[in-house]
Design a protein around this motif. Structure first.
Motif, mmCIF file in Angstrom:
data_model
loop_
_atom_site.group_PDB
_atom_site.id
_atom_site.type_symbol
_atom_site.label_atom_id
_atom_site.label_comp_id
_atom_site.label_asym_id
_atom_site.label_seq_id
_atom_site.Cartn_x
_atom_site.Cartn_y
_atom_site.Cartn_z
ATOM 1 N N ASP B 208 0.885 -0.986 -0.113
ATOM 2 C CA ASP B 208 -0.549 -0.022 0.044
ATOM 3 C C ASP B 208 0.843 1.116 -0.006
ATOM 4 O OD1 ASP B 208 -1.717 1.843 0.865
ATOM 5 O OD2 ASP B 208 -2.595 1.724 2.525
ATOM 6 N N CYS B 209 1.099 2.211 -1.271
ATOM 7 C CA CYS B 209 2.158 2.366 -1.247
ATOM 8 C C CYS B 209 2.604 3.333 -2.902
ATOM 9 C CB CYS B 209 3.374 1.946 -1.220
ATOM 10 S SG CYS B 209 4.390 0.621 -2.576
ATOM 11 N N SER B 210 3.012 4.855 -2.661
ATOM 12 C CA SER B 210 2.843 5.776 -3.459
ATOM 13 C C SER B 210 4.206 4.832 -5.396
ATOM 14 C CB SER B 210 3.839 7.107 -3.855
ATOM 15 O OG SER B 210 5.044 6.820 -3.823
ATOM 16 N N MET B 211 3.164 4.535 -5.817
ATOM 17 C CA MET B 211 3.400 4.267 -7.714
ATOM 18 C C MET B 211 5.214 4.637 -7.818
ATOM 19 S SD MET B 211 2.434 2.860 -9.971
ATOM 20 C CE MET B 211 2.958 1.875 -10.745
ATOM 21 N N ALA B 212 5.998 5.472 -6.750
ATOM 22 C CA ALA B 212 7.017 5.901 -7.041
ATOM 23 C C ALA B 212 7.642 5.060 -5.633
ATOM 24 C CB ALA B 212 7.512 7.171 -6.616
ATOM 25 N N GLU B 213 7.218 4.702 -4.571
ATOM 26 C CA GLU B 213 7.833 3.847 -3.643
ATOM 27 C C GLU B 213 8.105 2.336 -4.208
ATOM 28 O OE1 GLU B 213 6.654 4.641 0.446
ATOM 29 O OE2 GLU B 213 5.505 5.837 -0.402
ATOM 30 N N PHE B 214 6.594 2.576 -4.758
ATOM 31 C CA PHE B 214 6.803 0.950 -4.943
ATOM 32 C C PHE B 214 7.835 0.667 -6.053
ATOM 33 C CE2 PHE B 214 5.384 -2.464 -7.916
ATOM 34 C CZ PHE B 214 4.812 -3.430 -7.224
ATOM 35 N N ILE B 215 7.615 1.261 -7.297
ATOM 36 C CA ILE B 215 9.514 1.712 -8.149
ATOM 37 C C ILE B 215 10.742 1.406 -7.569
ATOM 38 C CG2 ILE B 215 10.596 2.181 -9.728
ATOM 39 C CD1 ILE B 215 7.771 3.847 -10.978
ATOM 40 N N ALA B 216 10.686 1.777 -6.442
ATOM 41 C CA ALA B 216 12.204 2.180 -5.161
ATOM 42 C C ALA B 216 12.472 1.055 -5.183
ATOM 43 C CB ALA B 216 12.165 3.522 -4.513
ATOM 44 N N ASP B 217 10.623 0.826 -4.355
ATOM 45 C CA ASP B 217 11.344 -0.354 -3.759
ATOM 46 C C ASP B 217 10.982 -2.114 -3.658
ATOM 47 O OD1 ASP B 217 11.064 1.182 -1.053
ATOM 48 O OD2 ASP B 217 8.977 0.630 -0.604
ATOM 49 N N HIS B 218 10.943 -2.177 -4.822
ATOM 50 C CA HIS B 218 10.509 -3.545 -5.274
ATOM 51 C C HIS B 218 11.045 -3.814 -7.236
ATOM 52 C CE1 HIS B 218 7.749 -4.657 -2.357
ATOM 53 N NE2 HIS B 218 7.279 -3.740 -2.621
ATOM 54 N N ALA B 219 11.019 -2.393 -7.619
ATOM 55 C CA ALA B 219 11.797 -2.728 -9.353
ATOM 56 C C ALA B 219 13.186 -2.698 -8.757
ATOM 57 C CB ALA B 219 11.377 -2.232 -9.869
ATOM 58 N N ALA B 220 13.641 -3.987 -8.424
ATOM 59 C CA ALA B 220 15.146 -3.940 -7.052
ATOM 60 C C ALA B 220 16.171 -3.414 -9.028
ATOM 61 C CB ALA B 220 15.682 -5.894 -7.329
ATOM 62 N N SER B 221 17.146 -2.601 -8.662
ATOM 63 C CA SER B 221 18.819 -2.709 -9.446
ATOM 64 C C SER B 221 19.738 -2.435 -8.908
ATOM 65 C CB SER B 221 17.897 -0.723 -9.910
ATOM 66 O OG SER B 221 18.743 -0.130 -8.336
ATOM 67 N N HIS B 222 20.500 -3.147 -9.591
ATOM 68 C CA HIS B 222 22.027 -3.264 -9.812
ATOM 69 C C HIS B 222 22.728 -3.152 -11.013
ATOM 70 C CE1 HIS B 222 20.439 -7.411 -11.918
ATOM 71 N NE2 HIS B 222 21.663 -6.945 -12.522
ATOM 72 N N VAL B 223 23.496 -3.257 -10.822
ATOM 73 C CA VAL B 223 25.024 -3.137 -12.125
ATOM 74 C C VAL B 223 25.848 -4.423 -11.996
ATOM 75 C CG1 VAL B 223 27.293 -1.124 -12.476
ATOM 76 C CG2 VAL B 223 25.343 -0.381 -11.450
ATOM 77 N N ARG B 224 25.853 -4.072 -13.171
ATOM 78 C CA ARG B 224 26.205 -5.760 -13.914
ATOM 79 C C ARG B 224 28.111 -4.637 -14.394
ATOM 80 N NH1 ARG B 224 22.994 -7.791 -17.893
ATOM 81 N NH2 ARG B 224 23.615 -6.985 -20.261
ATOM 82 N N VAL B 225 29.162 -6.254 -13.548
ATOM 83 C CA VAL B 225 30.176 -5.347 -13.594
ATOM 84 C C VAL B 225 30.543 -6.661 -14.167
ATOM 85 C CG1 VAL B 225 32.372 -4.894 -13.140
ATOM 86 C CG2 VAL B 225 30.593 -3.882 -11.899
ATOM 87 N N ARG B 226 31.574 -6.320 -15.615
ATOM 88 C CA ARG B 226 32.412 -7.381 -16.017
ATOM 89 C C ARG B 226 33.717 -7.135 -16.382
ATOM 90 N NH1 ARG B 226 30.024 -11.907 -19.044
ATOM 91 N NH2 ARG B 226 27.767 -11.752 -19.333
ATOM 92 N N SER B 227 35.299 -7.584 -15.687
ATOM 93 C CA SER B 227 36.580 -7.457 -15.958
ATOM 94 C C SER B 227 37.037 -8.622 -15.935
ATOM 95 C CB SER B 227 37.006 -6.681 -14.284
ATOM 96 O OG SER B 227 37.995 -6.777 -13.865
ATOM 97 N N PRO B 228 38.292 -8.731 -16.546
ATOM 98 C CA PRO B 228 39.395 -9.600 -16.746
ATOM 99 C C PRO B 228 39.916 -9.841 -15.667
ATOM 100 C CG PRO B 228 40.113 -7.493 -17.829
ATOM 101 C CD PRO B 228 38.828 -6.943 -17.419
ATOM 102 N N ARG B 229 39.224 -9.983 -14.325
ATOM 103 C CA ARG B 229 39.938 -9.722 -13.254
ATOM 104 C C ARG B 229 39.333 -9.509 -11.926
ATOM 105 N NH1 ARG B 229 45.758 -5.848 -12.505
ATOM 106 N NH2 ARG B 229 45.570 -6.682 -10.806
ATOM 107 N N THR B 230 38.505 -10.432 -12.652
ATOM 108 C CA THR B 230 36.738 -10.661 -11.651
ATOM 109 C C THR B 230 37.173 -11.091 -9.852
ATOM 110 O OG1 THR B 230 36.116 -11.871 -13.775
ATOM 111 C CG2 THR B 230 34.542 -11.638 -11.109
#
Lengths: 273, 309
Positions: B208-230
């Motif tokens: 029970d939240c605003s659309m913006a909160e729902f996006i922030a809370d549930h639409a998870a984000s991450h940064v994908r990182v690839r490197s030759p030296r993982t």
């Protein structure tokens, strides 16, 4: 945050009355009743069957009735078509409720008028009014048509004869009662086919079969069944000598209809729509 | 304003609505979201006094719906598009509704025009398409110019133009200060229409939240990182207190944006092959949130399982 406006319902629909009255509920039910084809057809059938068959049976039986061989009174024939008109009264009464459940309309009806008692009262009033008028008009038309043939054989019946006027009014009263009876069954079972079958079976099958029951108790059961108790008022002289006296029978019938309507109302009042 | 407190409904042994409490505020579109069978329609029927709550209560404008003298002028509802008698014309359907609430007949032409059914107003509704039926249902809802509008799955059966029309209409009604509650089982639909979200699953309130909160809370984000030296990159990022999830040659990093990660890794003299912000869609977020509460979940067909063998 958006600024909110307090909306005044009256401001937005010019001409809307603040408090709808019982007359508005009645008007709505009247419009609903007459805006489907089944109502017009059923009412027309009621007239055709009621007045038409009475005229037809008088035309074909007049000579026999006048011959002196007859063991029936001509007055028994003057509302003869009513027997078949009963079917249409049962159909109208059933459909006024079950068509709403069959289509989901009941939700629209109860969201427009949440006071369920008002809805039921309006439906009953529309049905009673229609059948009362249709029944009386049909009975008079049948009398005029049938009596024309009886008159030619010299056995015409006067309106002032015993029970004739009573049977004209009684036809309307009985059909209205029968409509309410079917409406109550509709409230209890909610399905058109089931409700109509129960109504027709009670009046036409059970009503007639009951006379075969043995003994005094069997005779009483037969006399008290709704169709048998109520129909006496709608004919000047009944074919069946075992029926209750016209007004006594109609009082019994009215009580039965009232009881069934009460049961229907109690169920309807609390049921999820 | 619609206020529900502890609203509960059982059908026999089945719990359809389980202790829902929420407030639908005026001036915004509130989306009522949940998979099929989540209890949305049952809740809406209780709002309109059609079904009796087993426990709890719900009020509209401060009183129960049944106590309203002219409910169509207070709450307009589209419940099921097919709550119509097929043999009655659209105009006659509106006529009896208007009569029941003392609404003048002139309003009938207005709403017919508004929903675009003026040309077919005198046709029997049995011949209407699903979309036309929906439009008539919306005309019914707007008949009394109500301050509260409740629409149950309004875009069902509508074509893309109709869907956009309903969306605009809902936003306009809210813009006029009305209370607007719209149900749907499609997150994508809500994302474009709703300001506030009520998410239900198996009769329970999940969010029970605003659309913006729902996006922030549930639409998870991450940064994908690839490197030759993982391994070195992973150690570096973990050392800075970031959340790192290693998936083969790929690192999923949470806690810092792509620019920050890039600067950190570059500062340590390590090489990067990929640096991407990955955001899961709202649809995925909704699916994840309601995954455990889907009433009729599907299983892969056995034939498919065989084909992949």
């Amino acid at each position: 945050m958006i600024d909110t406006v307090a909306l005044n319902p009256d401001r937005h629909v010019p001409g809307a009355r603040r408090h709808p009255r019982a007359a508005d509920t009645l008007h709505a039910e009247w419009l609903k009743f007459w805006s489907v084809r089944s109502t017009g057809w059923s009412t027309a059938m009621l007239f055709v069957l009621g007045a038409g068959l009475t005229t037809l049976v008088c035309a074909t039986s007049a000579a026999w009735l006048a011959s002196g061989e007859a063991d029936e009174s001509p007055a028994s024939f003057i509302t003869w078509g009513l027997f078949f008109a009963q079917i249409t009264a049962l159909a109208l009464g059933t459909l006024i409720v079950t068509s709403e459940y069959g289509t989901g309309m009941i939700r629209a009806t109860l969201s427009a008028t949440p006071r369920r008692g008002a809805v039921l009262a309006a439906k009953a009033a529309v049905l009673t009014g229609t059948l009362l008028v249709a029944g009386v008009v049909t009975a008079f038309a049948g009398y005029l048509g049938g009596n024309w043939f009886l008159d030619r054989e010299g056995i015409g019946i006067a309106l002032s004869d015993d029970g004739v006027l009573r049977s004209m009014l009684g036809s309307g009263l009985y059909l209205a009662g029968l409509g309410l009876f079917a409406m109550a069954i509709g409230l209890l079972v909610r399905h058109t086919a089931a409700a109509l079958s129960i109504g027709l079976a009670l009046v036409f099958v059970v009503g007639n079969m009951a006379f075969l029951l043995p003994g005094t108790w069997g005779e009483w059961v037969a006399k008290l069944l709704p169709g048998n108790a109520g129909s006496g008022v709608a004919t000047p002289v009944s074919f069946n000598p075992e029926l209750l006296a016209p007004w006594t029978g109609f009082a019994v019938f009215t009580a039965e209809v009232a009881a069934l309507l009460l049961a229907g109302w109690l169920v309807f009042r609390h049921r999820d729509a | 304003m619609i206020v529900a407190r502890g609203l509960t409904k059982t059908f026999g042994p089945k719990l359809a609505v389980d202790d829902l409490s929420f407030t639908v505020e005026p001036g915004r579109v509130t989306g009522f979201l949940g998979p099929n069978g989540a209890g949305k329609s049952t809740t809406m029927r209780m709002v309109l006094g059609l079904d009796r709550p087993t426990a709890g209560s719900v009020t509209v404008n401060g009183h129960s719906y049944a106590d309203s003298a002219a409910p169509l002028r207070e709450v307009g509802a589209l419940l099921e598009a097919r709550a119509l008698h097929p043999g009655r014309t659209a105009r006659n359907h509106l006529r009896w509704l208007a009569a029941s609430n003392g609404i003048p007949r002139t309003r009938i032409d207005e709403v017919l025009d508004l929903v675009g059914l003026d040309a077919v107003a005198d046709q029997r509704v049995g011949r209407f398409s699903l979309g036309m039926g929906q439009r008539l249902g919306i005309a019914v809802a707007l008949l009394g110019e109500p301050p509260v509008v409740v629409l149950d799955e309004p875009v069902n059966g509508l074509d893309p133009e109709g869907i956009r029309w309903v969306r605009t209409l809902a936003r306009e009604l809210a813009g006029q200060g009305r209370t607007v509650l719209v149900s749907s089982h499609l997150m994508s639909e809500m994302a474009l229409t709703a300001d506030h979200l009520l998410v239900v699953g198996r009769g329970r309130m999940l969010a029970d939240c605003s659309m913006a909160e729902f996006i922030a809370d549930h639409a998870a984000s991450h940064v994908r990182v690839r490197s030759p030296r993982t391994g070195d990159v992973e150690a570096l990022l973990r050392g800075r207190g970031l959340e790192v999830d290693r998936q083969g040659a790929e690192l999923r990093v949470q806690g810092l944006d792509a620019a920050g990660i890039g600067e950190l890794v570059g500062g340590a003299g390590l090489l990067l092959h990929e640096l991407t912000l990955v955001q899961s869609s709202l649809e995925e977020a909704f699916m994840t949130l309601t995954a455990d509460s889907v009433e009729y979940s599907t299983h892969p067909a056995p034939q498919e399982a065989q084909a992949t063998r």
